[in-house]
Each structure stands twice: as structure tokens, then as C-alpha cells.
Scaffold this motif. Structure first.
Motif, PDB file in Angstrom:
ATOM      1  N   MET A   1       0.842  -1.196   0.000  1.00 45.25           N
ATOM      2  CA  MET A   1       0.000   0.000   0.000  1.00 45.25           C
ATOM      3  C   MET A   1       0.874   1.241   0.000  1.00 45.25           C
ATOM      4  O   MET A   1       1.705   1.432   0.875  1.00 45.25           O
ATOM      5  N   ALA A   2       0.712   2.072  -1.005  1.00 45.61           N
ATOM      6  CA  ALA A   2       1.456   3.327  -1.088  1.00 45.61           C
ATOM      7  C   ALA A   2       0.891   4.338  -0.091  1.00 45.61           C
ATOM      8  O   ALA A   2      -0.282   4.281   0.282  1.00 45.61           O
ATOM      9  N   ASN A   3       1.736   5.249   0.342  1.00 41.02           N
ATOM     10  CA  ASN A   3       1.299   6.270   1.281  1.00 41.02           C
ATOM     11  C   ASN A   3       0.343   7.255   0.624  1.00 41.02           C
ATOM     12  O   ASN A   3       0.359   7.446  -0.598  1.00 41.02           O
ATOM     13  N   ALA A   4      -0.473   7.885   1.445  1.00 47.21           N
ATOM     14  CA  ALA A   4      -1.413   8.892   0.955  1.00 47.21           C
ATOM     15  C   ALA A   4      -0.668  10.006   0.239  1.00 47.21           C
ATOM     16  O   ALA A   4       0.463  10.356   0.585  1.00 47.21           O
ATOM     17  N   ALA A   5      -1.325  10.579  -0.772  1.00 51.61           N
ATOM     18  CA  ALA A   5      -0.701  11.625  -1.573  1.00 51.61           C
ATOM     19  C   ALA A   5      -1.679  12.772  -1.780  1.00 51.61           C
ATOM     20  O   ALA A   5      -2.908  12.588  -1.760  1.00 51.61           O
ATOM     21  N   PHE A   6      -1.125  13.965  -1.986  1.00 49.43           N
ATOM     22  CA  PHE A   6      -1.922  15.169  -2.194  1.00 49.43           C
ATOM     23  C   PHE A   6      -1.552  15.821  -3.522  1.00 49.43           C
ATOM     24  O   PHE A   6      -0.398  15.777  -3.947  1.00 49.43           O
ATOM     25  N   VAL A   7      -2.551  16.439  -4.156  1.00 43.37           N
ATOM     26  CA  VAL A   7      -2.316  17.379  -5.248  1.00 43.37           C
ATOM     27  C   VAL A   7      -2.916  18.701  -4.800  1.00 43.37           C
ATOM     28  O   VAL A   7      -4.136  18.809  -4.622  1.00 43.37           O
ATOM     29  N   LEU A   8      -2.062  19.700  -4.612  1.00 39.81           N
ATOM     30  CA  LEU A   8      -2.527  20.992  -4.112  1.00 39.81           C
ATOM     31  C   LEU A   8      -2.766  22.003  -5.228  1.00 39.81           C
ATOM     32  O   LEU A   8      -3.604  22.901  -5.076  1.00 39.81           O
ATOM     33  N   ASP A   9      -2.030  21.894  -6.319  1.00 41.88           N
ATOM     34  CA  ASP A   9      -2.116  22.878  -7.405  1.00 41.88           C
ATOM     35  C   ASP A   9      -2.735  22.247  -8.641  1.00 41.88           C
ATOM     36  O   ASP A   9      -2.183  21.298  -9.202  1.00 41.88           O
ATOM     37  N   ASN A  10      -3.863  22.777  -9.049  1.00 51.61           N
ATOM     38  CA  ASN A  10      -4.545  22.298 -10.251  1.00 51.61           C
ATOM     39  C   ASN A  10      -4.108  23.142 -11.434  1.00 51.61           C
ATOM     40  O   ASN A  10      -4.596  24.263 -11.630  1.00 51.61           O
ATOM     41  N   MET A  11      -3.193  22.624 -12.235  1.00 47.04           N
ATOM     42  CA  MET A  11      -2.653  23.370 -13.373  1.00 47.04           C
ATOM     43  C   MET A  11      -3.704  23.624 -14.448  1.00 47.04           C
ATOM     44  O   MET A  11      -3.571  24.552 -15.249  1.00 47.04           O
ATOM     45  N   ALA A  12      -4.752  22.817 -14.481  1.00 48.08           N
ATOM     46  CA  ALA A  12      -5.781  22.975 -15.513  1.00 48.08           C
ATOM     47  C   ALA A  12      -6.490  24.316 -15.414  1.00 48.08           C
ATOM     48  O   ALA A  12      -7.023  24.826 -16.417  1.00 48.08           O
ATOM     49  N   LEU A  13      -6.520  24.909 -14.229  1.00 46.73           N
ATOM     50  CA  LEU A  13      -7.271  26.153 -14.032  1.00 46.73           C
ATOM     51  C   LEU A  13      -6.687  27.319 -14.806  1.00 46.73           C
ATOM     52  O   LEU A  13      -7.356  28.338 -14.995  1.00 46.73           O
ATOM     53  N   SER A  14      -5.449  27.188 -15.273  1.00 45.29           N
ATOM     54  CA  SER A  14      -4.829  28.251 -16.058  1.00 45.29           C
ATOM     55  C   SER A  14      -5.026  28.056 -17.558  1.00 45.29           C
ATOM     56  O   SER A  14      -4.555  28.878 -18.355  1.00 45.29           O
ATOM     57  N   VAL A 215      -8.482  20.654  -2.907  1.00 41.37           N
ATOM     58  CA  VAL A 215      -7.289  19.807  -2.958  1.00 41.37           C
ATOM     59  C   VAL A 215      -7.731  18.394  -3.314  1.00 41.37           C
ATOM     60  O   VAL A 215      -8.904  18.035  -3.158  1.00 41.37           O
ATOM     61  N   LEU A 216      -6.814  17.617  -3.803  1.00 42.74           N
ATOM     62  CA  LEU A 216      -7.073  16.206  -4.084  1.00 42.74           C
ATOM     63  C   LEU A 216      -6.266  15.366  -3.114  1.00 42.74           C
ATOM     64  O   LEU A 216      -5.041  15.513  -3.020  1.00 42.74           O
ATOM     65  N   LEU A 217      -6.951  14.490  -2.402  1.00 45.35           N
ATOM     66  CA  LEU A 217      -6.312  13.510  -1.529  1.00 45.35           C
ATOM     67  C   LEU A 217      -6.551  12.129  -2.121  1.00 45.35           C
ATOM     68  O   LEU A 217      -7.696  11.756  -2.403  1.00 45.35           O
ATOM     69  N   ILE A 218      -5.485  11.373  -2.317  1.00 42.53           N
ATOM     70  CA  ILE A 218      -5.577   9.976  -2.747  1.00 42.53           C
ATOM     71  C   ILE A 218      -5.005   9.138  -1.614  1.00 42.53           C
ATOM     72  O   ILE A 218      -3.799   9.175  -1.357  1.00 42.53           O
ATOM     73  N   THR A 219      -5.852   8.406  -0.927  1.00 41.00           N
ATOM     74  CA  THR A 219      -5.385   7.674   0.250  1.00 41.00           C
ATOM     75  C   THR A 219      -4.533   6.461  -0.113  1.00 41.00           C
ATOM     76  O   THR A 219      -3.702   6.033   0.687  1.00 41.00           O
ATOM     77  N   GLU A 220      -4.726   5.895  -1.320  1.00 43.81           N
ATOM     78  CA  GLU A 220      -3.941   4.749  -1.800  1.00 43.81           C
ATOM     79  C   GLU A 220      -3.624   4.930  -3.279  1.00 43.81           C
ATOM     80  O   GLU A 220      -4.403   4.496  -4.129  1.00 43.81           O
ATOM     81  N   PRO A 221      -2.520   5.572  -3.627  1.00 44.32           N
ATOM     82  CA  PRO A 221      -2.215   5.800  -5.042  1.00 44.32           C
ATOM     83  C   PRO A 221      -2.049   4.538  -5.873  1.00 44.32           C
ATOM     84  O   PRO A 221      -2.079   4.609  -7.107  1.00 44.32           O
ATOM     85  N   PRO A 227     -10.849   5.878  -8.155  1.00 45.43           N
ATOM     86  CA  PRO A 227     -11.911   6.822  -7.802  1.00 45.43           C
ATOM     87  C   PRO A 227     -12.425   6.646  -6.375  1.00 45.43           C
ATOM     88  O   PRO A 227     -12.790   7.619  -5.709  1.00 45.43           O
ATOM     89  N   ARG A 228     -12.453   5.420  -5.886  1.00 43.99           N
ATOM     90  CA  ARG A 228     -12.977   5.153  -4.548  1.00 43.99           C
ATOM     91  C   ARG A 228     -12.097   5.751  -3.462  1.00 43.99           C
ATOM     92  O   ARG A 228     -12.583   6.107  -2.380  1.00 43.99           O
ATOM     93  N   VAL A 229     -10.804   5.868  -3.708  1.00 44.12           N
ATOM     94  CA  VAL A 229      -9.879   6.360  -2.682  1.00 44.12           C
ATOM     95  C   VAL A 229      -9.408   7.785  -2.977  1.00 44.12           C
ATOM     96  O   VAL A 229      -8.466   8.276  -2.349  1.00 44.12           O
ATOM     97  N   SER A 230     -10.083   8.462  -3.907  1.00 44.44           N
ATOM     98  CA  SER A 230      -9.724   9.838  -4.268  1.00 44.44           C
ATOM     99  C   SER A 230     -10.798  10.792  -3.765  1.00 44.44           C
ATOM    100  O   SER A 230     -11.989  10.607  -4.047  1.00 44.44           O
ATOM    101  N   PHE A 231     -10.361  11.813  -3.047  1.00 49.01           N
ATOM    102  CA  PHE A 231     -11.274  12.774  -2.429  1.00 49.01           C
ATOM    103  C   PHE A 231     -10.889  14.176  -2.885  1.00 49.01           C
ATOM    104  O   PHE A 231      -9.793  14.658  -2.595  1.00 49.01           O
ATOM    105  N   TYR A 232     -11.813  14.829  -3.586  1.00 48.95           N
ATOM    106  CA  TYR A 232     -11.579  16.160  -4.136  1.00 48.95           C
ATOM    107  C   TYR A 232     -12.481  17.134  -3.402  1.00 48.95           C
ATOM    108  O   TYR A 232     -13.711  17.022  -3.471  1.00 48.95           O
ATOM    109  N   GLY A 233     -11.888  18.045  -2.660  1.00 47.53           N
ATOM    110  CA  GLY A 233     -12.741  18.952  -1.903  1.00 47.53           C
ATOM    111  C   GLY A 233     -11.954  19.921  -1.056  1.00 47.53           C
ATOM    112  O   GLY A 233     -10.813  20.277  -1.357  1.00 47.53           O
TER     113      GLY A 233
END
Length: 260
Positions: A1-14, A215-221, A227-233
Motif C-alpha cells: 500500500m502506497a502512502n497517501a498523496a496530495f495534489v494541491l495545485d490544479n494546473m488545468a485552471l490556467s 485539494v485532491l487527496l488519494i489515500t492509496e495511489p 476513484p474510490r480512494v480519491s477525495f476532491y474537496g
């Protein structure tokens, strides 16, 4: 099981986004708003959108959320550095992806691509096909670089469904239900945060994102169902960073809710 990961910057918004078709009141520009429920809607059951980042970006995570698809739907992600239509897919082409693939689950209304290494691209094309439907929809697009926690969250965390439906008892004893939507709430404890991430990732999570930016949190990359382990909010609390009993280790409680 990989450690939880975050995406803080959404490049698509630009970037700028265009679609093969769109309903006048639900244009493709809705994909770049912060609310997944503000959706782009097409005019047919086979449509696509293309995101132009305006220049090359480097990313390793893509998420398309707010999808409203049947179980028979298929999707396809293509990333290109040279083709403004996105058809070439010279950087990445997933091919046709069906519901149940590790990256696509209609129950969680999202497609998630976790790349092994960061890649460079300018154009993102996403095709959706849902035979028998009158249209296809998507709520947001995210491109970014994820950062895994050096030490994972501790046991005892929680994921909770929050049902916004209203239930009221009538005078005759019946339970009257006014249905509403649901979202997930996450509460995780990271008791062993190393100094580099305390003043890097965690500092930016609190100072830059706070309670105001998605932010995007992926509890198990490496999960079999991304999709089940990805939380966008949004974080619901900017919790304090605590000092651990060991020098240069810190603690952080993460509380966030999916955005609807």
C-alpha cells in the motif's frame, strides 16, 4: 500500500477548454469552476473536450470528476505535446476505458489517472461515450503533481458518508423523506510528519489552500479502484501542527469534505 498523496495545485485552471458540443446553459467552461456540480453537458452521447494549457506543463496526476454516466459508459484520456486536437496522444493514450477499470468508476463519478513518472504535455483530450444516453456530463478537470507523505496516516482514521436528505416523522408515524445528495467526509491523523513536509506540503496546505481551495487527496495511489480512494474537496478545519516527542517530527490532523 502506497502512502497517501496530495495534489494541491490544479494546473488545468490556467488553461482554456473547448468541447465538441455543449448545452448553452451548461458550457464546457464549467469544467474550470470549483464546484463539481456545475457541469458541462454535451448534445449527444459521444462527445469530448480538449484542454489547452497554453504551454507545456509537467504533471503526473489527472482527474475528471462530476461525471454522470451509466455502467455501460466508456472514456478515453489522451495527452499530447504537439496536437491541438489531442487526437495524437503522443504523450499518453489510455485507449478505451470501461467502467470497472482501476481508473474509472461511475459509482464515484470520476476518472483518475496516476502516472508512474511526471510527463510533459500541453493538450488534454477526454472522450466520453454513453450509448443510449441523451448527453454526457463532466464537472471538473484536474492536472497536477502529487506528493506522497513520507510516513502514512495512522490507524483509526475514518471515511464517512454524509447524507443531506431530510427525514421527518408525520403525525401518523410515517417517516417522510426529502432526498438530497451525499458526500464523503475524511478524518485522518498523520502523527509522524517529517520536517521537510511540515514546512513544505503541510505549510502550503494550510497557508495557500486553507478552507478556500480544492485539494485532491488519494489515500492509496496504488489502489485497484482509484476513484474510490480519491477525495476532491475542501479542508473543513485548518488544524494545528503539533510537535512530536521526537525532534524534527510533527503531527497533523486532516479533516476534509468532498465538494459537491
Amino acid at each position: 500500500m502506497a502512502n497517501a498523496a496530495f495534489v494541491l495545485d490544479n494546473m488545468a485552471l490556467s488553461g482554456n477548454v473547448a468541447a465538441s458540443s455543449q448545452v448553452l446553459t451548461m458550457p464546457v467552461s464549467k469544467l474550470l469552476t470549483p464546484h463539481p456540480s456545475e457541469r458541462w453537458r454535451s448534445l449527444s452521447d459521444v462527445d469530448y473536450f480538449v484542454l489547452d494549457n497554453g504551454g507545456s506543463i509537467t504533471a503526473d496526476t489527472v482527474m475528471i470528476g462530476g461525471l454522470t454516466c451509466s455502467e455501460d459508459a466508456t472514456v478515453r484520456l489522451r495527452l499530447s505535446s504537439i496536437d491541438a486536437t489531442g487526437v495524437a496522444g503522443d504523450v499518453l493514450d489510455t485507449g478505451v476505458v470501461a467502467n470497472g477499470d482501476p481508473g474509472f468508476d461511475v459509482d464515484y463519478r470520476s476518472f483518475v489517472a496516476v502516472l508512474d513518472v511526471p510527463l510533459d504535455w500541453r493538450y488534454l483530450r477526454f472522450d466520453i461515450s454513453d450509448a443510449g444516453a441523451d448527453y454526457v456530463e463532466a464537472g471538473f478537470v484536474l492536472e497536477g503533481l502529487r506528493e506522497e507523505m513520507a510516513v502514512n496516516f495512522a490507524q483509526g482514521g475514518s471515511v464517512q458518508y454524509v447524507d443531506r436528505s431530510r427525514v421527518s416523522k408525520s403525525s401518523s408515524g410515517l417517516s417522510l423523506v426529502w432526498q438530497d445528495n451525499q458526500f464523503r467526509r475524511v478524518d485522518l491523523s498523520f502523527p509522524w510528519v517529517e520536517e521537510s513536509q511540515r514546512y513544505g506540503l503541510i505549510e502550503r496546505l494550510d497557508r495557500v489552500c486553507g478552507r478556500r481551495s480544492n485539494v485532491l487527496l488519494i489515500t492509496e495511489p496504488d489502489a485497484a479502484n482509484l476513484p474510490r480512494v480519491s477525495f476532491y474537496g475542501l479542508m473543513t478545519d485548518v488544524t494545528p501542527v503539533t510537535f512530536g516527542i521526537i525532534f524534527d517530527l510533527y503531527g497533523k490532523q486532516l479533516r476534509m469534505e468532498e465538494r459537491i
